[in-house]
Design a protein around this motif. Structure first.
Motif, PDB file in Angstrom:
ATOM      1  N   THR A   2       0.827  -1.205   0.000  1.00 36.25           N
ATOM      2  CA  THR A   2       0.000   0.000   0.000  1.00 36.25           C
ATOM      3  C   THR A   2       0.861   1.255   0.000  1.00 36.25           C
ATOM      4  N   SER A   3       1.855   1.289   0.861  1.00 34.96           N
ATOM      5  CA  SER A   3       2.708   2.488   0.926  1.00 34.96           C
ATOM      6  C   SER A   3       3.535   2.643  -0.345  1.00 34.96           C
ATOM      7  N   VAL A   4       3.994   1.543  -0.909  1.00 32.79           N
ATOM      8  CA  VAL A   4       4.764   1.606  -2.162  1.00 32.79           C
ATOM      9  C   VAL A   4       3.872   2.099  -3.296  1.00 32.79           C
ATOM     10  N   LEU A   6       1.103   3.910  -3.028  1.00 28.79           N
ATOM     11  CA  LEU A   6       0.770   5.320  -2.806  1.00 28.79           C
ATOM     12  C   LEU A   6       1.932   6.220  -3.195  1.00 28.79           C
ATOM     13  N   GLU A   7       3.126   5.846  -2.794  1.00 28.98           N
ATOM     14  CA  GLU A   7       4.305   6.646  -3.139  1.00 28.98           C
ATOM     15  C   GLU A   7       4.430   6.804  -4.652  1.00 28.98           C
ATOM     16  N   PHE A   8       4.224   5.724  -5.386  1.00 30.24           N
ATOM     17  CA  PHE A   8       4.319   5.768  -6.847  1.00 30.24           C
ATOM     18  C   PHE A   8       3.232   6.669  -7.433  1.00 30.24           C
ATOM     19  N   LEU A   9       1.997   6.544  -6.941  1.00 24.13           N
ATOM     20  CA  LEU A   9       0.920   7.370  -7.482  1.00 24.13           C
ATOM     21  C   LEU A   9       1.116   8.846  -7.163  1.00 24.13           C
ATOM     22  N   VAL A  10       1.653   9.148  -6.007  1.00 24.83           N
ATOM     23  CA  VAL A  10       1.970  10.542  -5.684  1.00 24.83           C
ATOM     24  C   VAL A  10       3.042  11.061  -6.641  1.00 24.83           C
ATOM     25  N   GLU A  11       4.034  10.246  -6.928  1.00 25.97           N
ATOM     26  CA  GLU A  11       5.065  10.643  -7.907  1.00 25.97           C
ATOM     27  C   GLU A  11       4.433  10.961  -9.252  1.00 25.97           C
ATOM     28  N   ARG A  12       3.497  10.113  -9.672  1.00 27.20           N
ATOM     29  CA  ARG A  12       2.826  10.332 -10.963  1.00 27.20           C
ATOM     30  C   ARG A  12       2.033  11.636 -10.931  1.00 27.20           C
ATOM     31  N   ALA A  13       1.342  11.886  -9.829  1.00 29.36           N
ATOM     32  CA  ALA A  13       0.557  13.118  -9.713  1.00 29.36           C
ATOM     33  C   ALA A  13       1.466  14.341  -9.781  1.00 29.36           C
ATOM     34  N   ARG A  14       2.596  14.283  -9.122  1.00 33.36           N
ATOM     35  CA  ARG A  14       3.537  15.416  -9.149  1.00 33.36           C
ATOM     36  C   ARG A  14       4.074  15.658 -10.559  1.00 33.36           C
ATOM     37  N   ALA A  46      -8.918  -8.687  -8.987  1.00 30.14           N
ATOM     38  CA  ALA A  46      -9.672  -8.227  -7.821  1.00 30.14           C
ATOM     39  C   ALA A  46      -8.727  -7.786  -6.703  1.00 30.14           C
ATOM     40  N   ALA A  47      -7.624  -8.491  -6.552  1.00 29.33           N
ATOM     41  CA  ALA A  47      -6.645  -8.129  -5.515  1.00 29.33           C
ATOM     42  C   ALA A  47      -6.024  -6.768  -5.814  1.00 29.33           C
ATOM     43  N   MET A  48      -5.748  -6.482  -7.073  1.00 24.29           N
ATOM     44  CA  MET A  48      -5.221  -5.162  -7.442  1.00 24.29           C
ATOM     45  C   MET A  48      -6.260  -4.095  -7.132  1.00 24.29           C
ATOM     46  N   GLY A  49      -7.526  -4.372  -7.430  1.00 28.11           N
ATOM     47  CA  GLY A  49      -8.594  -3.432  -7.104  1.00 28.11           C
ATOM     48  C   GLY A  49      -8.694  -3.186  -5.606  1.00 28.11           C
ATOM     49  N   HIS A  50      -8.548  -4.243  -4.832  1.00 26.29           N
ATOM     50  CA  HIS A  50      -8.574  -4.109  -3.377  1.00 26.29           C
ATOM     51  C   HIS A  50      -7.402  -3.252  -2.898  1.00 26.29           C
ATOM     52  N   LEU A  51      -6.232  -3.499  -3.453  1.00 26.91           N
ATOM     53  CA  LEU A  51      -5.058  -2.702  -3.095  1.00 26.91           C
ATOM     54  C   LEU A  51      -5.291  -1.224  -3.405  1.00 26.91           C
ATOM     55  N   LEU A  52      -5.849  -0.930  -4.575  1.00 30.95           N
ATOM     56  CA  LEU A  52      -6.128   0.462  -4.924  1.00 30.95           C
ATOM     57  C   LEU A  52      -7.136   1.083  -3.957  1.00 30.95           C
ATOM     58  N   GLY A  53      -8.103   0.298  -3.521  1.00 30.60           N
ATOM     59  CA  GLY A  53      -9.044   0.786  -2.525  1.00 30.60           C
ATOM     60  C   GLY A  53      -8.347   1.154  -1.222  1.00 30.60           C
ATOM     61  N   ILE A  55      -5.204   2.022  -0.953  1.00 32.02           N
ATOM     62  CA  ILE A  55      -4.385   3.211  -1.231  1.00 32.02           C
ATOM     63  C   ILE A  55      -5.256   4.468  -1.146  1.00 32.02           C
ATOM     64  N   VAL A  56      -6.439   4.416  -1.749  1.00 27.50           N
ATOM     65  CA  VAL A  56      -7.365   5.553  -1.688  1.00 27.50           C
ATOM     66  C   VAL A  56      -7.733   5.840  -0.234  1.00 27.50           C
ATOM     67  N   GLU A  57      -8.050   4.791   0.504  1.00 23.72           N
ATOM     68  CA  GLU A  57      -8.437   4.941   1.911  1.00 23.72           C
ATOM     69  C   GLU A  57      -7.347   5.647   2.724  1.00 23.72           C
ATOM     70  N   GLY A  58      -6.099   5.346   2.431  1.00 25.18           N
ATOM     71  CA  GLY A  58      -5.000   5.974   3.141  1.00 25.18           C
ATOM     72  C   GLY A  58      -4.726   7.399   2.702  1.00 25.18           C
ATOM     73  N   ASN A  59      -5.037   7.712   1.454  1.00 23.48           N
ATOM     74  CA  ASN A  59      -4.719   9.021   0.890  1.00 23.48           C
ATOM     75  C   ASN A  59      -5.879  10.008   0.964  1.00 23.48           C
ATOM     76  N   ARG A  60      -7.092   9.538   0.924  1.00 27.40           N
ATOM     77  CA  ARG A  60      -8.258  10.413   0.831  1.00 27.40           C
ATOM     78  C   ARG A  60      -8.404  11.387   2.000  1.00 27.40           C
TER      79      ARG A  60
END
Length: 124
Positions: A2-4, A6-14, A46-53, A55-60
């Motif tokens: 999850t933290s990995v 999130l870190e990657f998605l934040v990099e993409r957003a930046r 489904a596991a990837m979808g769960h992971l993204l959920g 990640i959203v839960e931690g970032n939202r």
């Protein structure tokens, strides 16, 4: 993972860039040293979808946005169905939204993420 992720998605957003499920999977494998997801299997998708959920839960709470908006299918300019399902569950999108309204919501989330992380990139 999850933290990995999130870190990657934040990099993409930046960088004001989206990513794909495939690129996210490769990045997770490389950075977390894990096997990764096999998208040929329903349970792995489904596991990837769960992971993204998760990640959203931690970032939202920080952004009030769905950072999973940055993840799209390879060669398709749209988010996965799980993104829209989560948006409905969170009350951010109506269950009866048209395809155009869904796409507008998705694009709005992407642009808001870019703006949110651009402020942090510039040090403001």
């Amino acid at each position: 993972m999850t933290s990995v992720g999130l870190e990657f998605l934040v990099e993409r957003a930046r960088l004001e860039k989206t990513t794909t499920y495939t690129e996210l999977n490769v990045t997770l494998r490389r950075r977390a040293g894990l096997q990764g997801f096999d998208f040929d299997q329903d349970s792995e998708r489904a596991a990837m979808g769960h992971l993204l959920g998760l990640i959203v839960e931690g970032n939202r709470p920080t952004t009030n946005l769905l950072i999973s908006a940055l993840v799209q299918y390879l060669n398709i300019n749209d988010a996965g169905p799980g993104f829209y399902t989560l948006a409905v569950e969170l009350g951010m999108l109506s269950r009866r939204s048209s395809a155009m309204a869904k796409q507008d919501f998705w694009i709005g989330q992407i642009n808001a993420l870019y703006a949110f992380y651009a402020v942090r990139r510039s040090g403001v």
